[in-house]
Design a protein around this motif. Sequence first.
Motif, PDB file in Angstrom:
ATOM      1  N   ILE A  34      25.581  49.735  30.587  1.00 26.20           N
ATOM      2  CA  ILE A  34      26.921  50.071  31.072  1.00 26.20           C
ATOM      3  C   ILE A  34      26.786  50.464  32.542  1.00 26.20           C
ATOM      4  CG2 ILE A  34      28.868  51.666  30.823  1.00 26.20           C
ATOM      5  CD1 ILE A  34      27.716  52.210  27.919  1.00 26.20           C
ATOM      6  N   GLN A  36      28.614  52.107  35.847  1.00 23.67           N
ATOM      7  CA  GLN A  36      29.715  52.983  36.218  1.00 23.67           C
ATOM      8  C   GLN A  36      29.709  53.192  37.733  1.00 23.67           C
ATOM      9  OE1 GLN A  36      29.223  56.672  34.059  1.00 23.67           O
ATOM     10  NE2 GLN A  36      31.427  56.985  33.806  1.00 23.67           N
ATOM     11  N   GLY A  41      33.580  57.157  38.512  1.00 23.40           N
ATOM     12  CA  GLY A  41      33.334  57.140  37.082  1.00 23.40           C
ATOM     13  C   GLY A  41      33.922  55.917  36.393  1.00 23.40           C
ATOM     14  N   GLU A  42      34.605  55.075  37.135  1.00 22.24           N
ATOM     15  CA  GLU A  42      35.178  53.857  36.542  1.00 22.24           C
ATOM     16  C   GLU A  42      34.053  52.981  35.975  1.00 22.24           C
ATOM     17  OE1 GLU A  42      37.337  51.473  39.383  1.00 22.24           O
ATOM     18  OE2 GLU A  42      38.325  50.288  37.812  1.00 22.24           O
ATOM     19  N   VAL A  43      34.246  52.491  34.758  1.00 23.92           N
ATOM     20  CA  VAL A  43      33.275  51.546  34.206  1.00 23.92           C
ATOM     21  C   VAL A  43      33.520  50.203  34.861  1.00 23.92           C
ATOM     22  CG1 VAL A  43      32.436  50.358  32.151  1.00 23.92           C
ATOM     23  CG2 VAL A  43      33.039  52.781  32.027  1.00 23.92           C
ATOM     24  N   PHE A  46      29.714  45.557  31.960  1.00 20.22           N
ATOM     25  CA  PHE A  46      28.767  45.721  30.865  1.00 20.22           C
ATOM     26  C   PHE A  46      27.927  44.463  30.837  1.00 20.22           C
ATOM     27  CE2 PHE A  46      27.607  44.669  26.506  1.00 20.22           C
ATOM     28  CZ  PHE A  46      27.002  45.838  26.081  1.00 20.22           C
ATOM     29  N   LEU A  99      22.746  53.434  30.883  1.00 19.70           N
ATOM     30  CA  LEU A  99      23.953  53.668  31.680  1.00 19.70           C
ATOM     31  C   LEU A  99      23.483  53.839  33.110  1.00 19.70           C
ATOM     32  CD1 LEU A  99      27.015  54.496  32.024  1.00 19.70           C
ATOM     33  CD2 LEU A  99      26.264  56.832  31.638  1.00 19.70           C
ATOM     34  N   CYS A 112      33.679  42.242  39.384  1.00 22.14           N
ATOM     35  CA  CYS A 112      33.980  41.159  38.440  1.00 22.14           C
ATOM     36  C   CYS A 112      34.048  39.815  39.127  1.00 22.14           C
ATOM     37  CB  CYS A 112      35.292  41.460  37.717  1.00 22.14           C
ATOM     38  SG  CYS A 112      35.695  40.193  36.497  1.00 22.14           S
ATOM     39  N   TYR A 116      38.069  41.238  40.513  1.00 15.09           N
ATOM     40  CA  TYR A 116      38.531  42.613  40.302  1.00 15.09           C
ATOM     41  C   TYR A 116      37.413  43.630  40.541  1.00 15.09           C
ATOM     42  CZ  TYR A 116      42.518  40.351  38.122  1.00 15.09           C
ATOM     43  OH  TYR A 116      43.611  39.563  37.904  1.00 15.09           O
ATOM     44  N   CYS A 119      35.462  44.833  35.578  1.00 10.29           N
ATOM     45  CA  CYS A 119      35.760  43.775  34.609  1.00 10.29           C
ATOM     46  C   CYS A 119      36.842  44.213  33.617  1.00 10.29           C
ATOM     47  CB  CYS A 119      34.503  43.405  33.823  1.00 10.29           C
ATOM     48  SG  CYS A 119      33.220  42.650  34.840  1.00 10.29           S
ATOM     49  N   PHE A 120      37.078  45.517  33.534  1.00 10.07           N
ATOM     50  CA  PHE A 120      38.023  46.027  32.535  1.00 10.07           C
ATOM     51  C   PHE A 120      39.393  46.208  33.179  1.00 10.07           C
ATOM     52  CE2 PHE A 120      33.774  47.084  31.172  1.00 10.07           C
ATOM     53  CZ  PHE A 120      33.793  46.770  29.821  1.00 10.07           C
ATOM     54  N   TYR A 121      39.970  45.094  33.613  1.00 10.58           N
ATOM     55  CA  TYR A 121      41.211  45.129  34.401  1.00 10.58           C
ATOM     56  C   TYR A 121      42.464  44.945  33.557  1.00 10.58           C
ATOM     57  CZ  TYR A 121      39.906  40.146  34.313  1.00 10.58           C
ATOM     58  OH  TYR A 121      39.498  38.904  33.922  1.00 10.58           O
ATOM     59  N   ARG A 122      42.278  44.891  32.241  1.00  5.21           N
ATOM     60  CA  ARG A 122      43.444  44.733  31.361  1.00  5.21           C
ATOM     61  C   ARG A 122      43.437  45.779  30.252  1.00  5.21           C
ATOM     62  NH1 ARG A 122      42.579  38.572  29.904  1.00  5.21           N
ATOM     63  NH2 ARG A 122      40.471  39.450  29.924  1.00  5.21           N
ATOM     64  N   GLN A 123      44.621  46.188  29.884  1.00  7.71           N
ATOM     65  CA  GLN A 123      44.808  47.276  28.934  1.00  7.71           C
ATOM     66  C   GLN A 123      45.697  46.784  27.793  1.00  7.71           C
ATOM     67  OE1 GLN A 123      46.325  50.669  30.996  1.00  7.71           O
ATOM     68  NE2 GLN A 123      46.923  51.760  29.138  1.00  7.71           N
ATOM     69  N   THR A 141      45.998  46.042  35.040  1.00  5.80           N
ATOM     70  CA  THR A 141      46.112  47.383  35.615  1.00  5.80           C
ATOM     71  C   THR A 141      45.656  47.409  37.076  1.00  5.80           C
ATOM     72  OG1 THR A 141      43.915  47.947  34.808  1.00  5.80           O
ATOM     73  CG2 THR A 141      45.776  48.491  33.384  1.00  5.80           C
TER      74      THR A 141
END
Lengths: 155, 155
Positions: A34, A36, A41-43, A46, A99, A112, A116, A119-123, A141
């Motif tokens: 992981i 960060q 602290g944003e992930v 992965f 981590l 990403c 982005y 990579c975790f740009y959608r919720q 997001t």
Amino acid sequence: MSSYVYPARTTTAEIELGTTLQPKFGPDGLIPCITQDVHTGEVLMFAFMNAESLTHTLRTKKATYWSRSRNKLWVKGEESGNVQQLREVRTDCDQDVLLIKVEQTGTANASCHNGYKSCFYRQLAADVNPDDPSSFKLSFTSKPLFDPATVYRKK
Amino acid sequence: MSSYVYPARTTTAEIELGTTLQPKFGPDGLIPCITQDVHTGEVLMFAFMNAESLTHTLRTKKATYWSRSRNKLWVKGEESGNVQQLREVRTDCDQDVLLIKVEQTGTANASCHNGYKSCFYRQLAADVNPDDPSSFKLSFTSKPLFDPATVYRKK
């Protein structure tokens, strides 16, 4: 040197409460990682590391993964320029996950391949109905920080 | 209802830039899940979900994983009382990882079975020598919030 030697796994007590890194590389030689942002602290992402990529990360202080799709060492940002400077390495209780905290650098400061930051740009929608898959909607997001078409050359 | 139906994986474009959740459960039926504290951003743990545990999570708003060691549904905190209230679900670009943000509740507000807030309670030495495994030392960055021996009953 080209060896990638890690301390052997010993006892559960040593692994979970000891002070020696004893990473568990799976049967495929990989350990999940992981990543960060050290500041927010944003992930960011992965990915997986093997022993070689972890050693490369420690030697160069640049986050280096193992690309399962390309089956090769993957120095993050080597093509896009968005290199991740290593700031911290952690492992979890049973030492089967890593981590890392990084300083995301580069022209766009984006992790990403789609441009982005993370990579975790959608919720997932908050009002999703677990019994109705057609309600499983994602919303964006954040906005991309670069255009992948201009950053990654065609091969 | 007891079905756990998810939208089918379609095209790369739809998976990466679309607005429908299309989670990739691996050949073993599992998808990795990163769990983050919704308030602090601290990564609390890393575990796996299958379709049933994801649906259970969405239905109950309590983080529910799949325990690979016990081969059963694992409602986090069902034994220790340290339940994780679901606040947000994200997925990554290729939708083969989940990221959930939770409110860690319970008597100790701890995620780790060893009593720590986060499973990532150890940090690798900054001056590690990548060519000398004996230098791969971990230091503890937090103290346990509960005593596992008193929280988990012998079975």
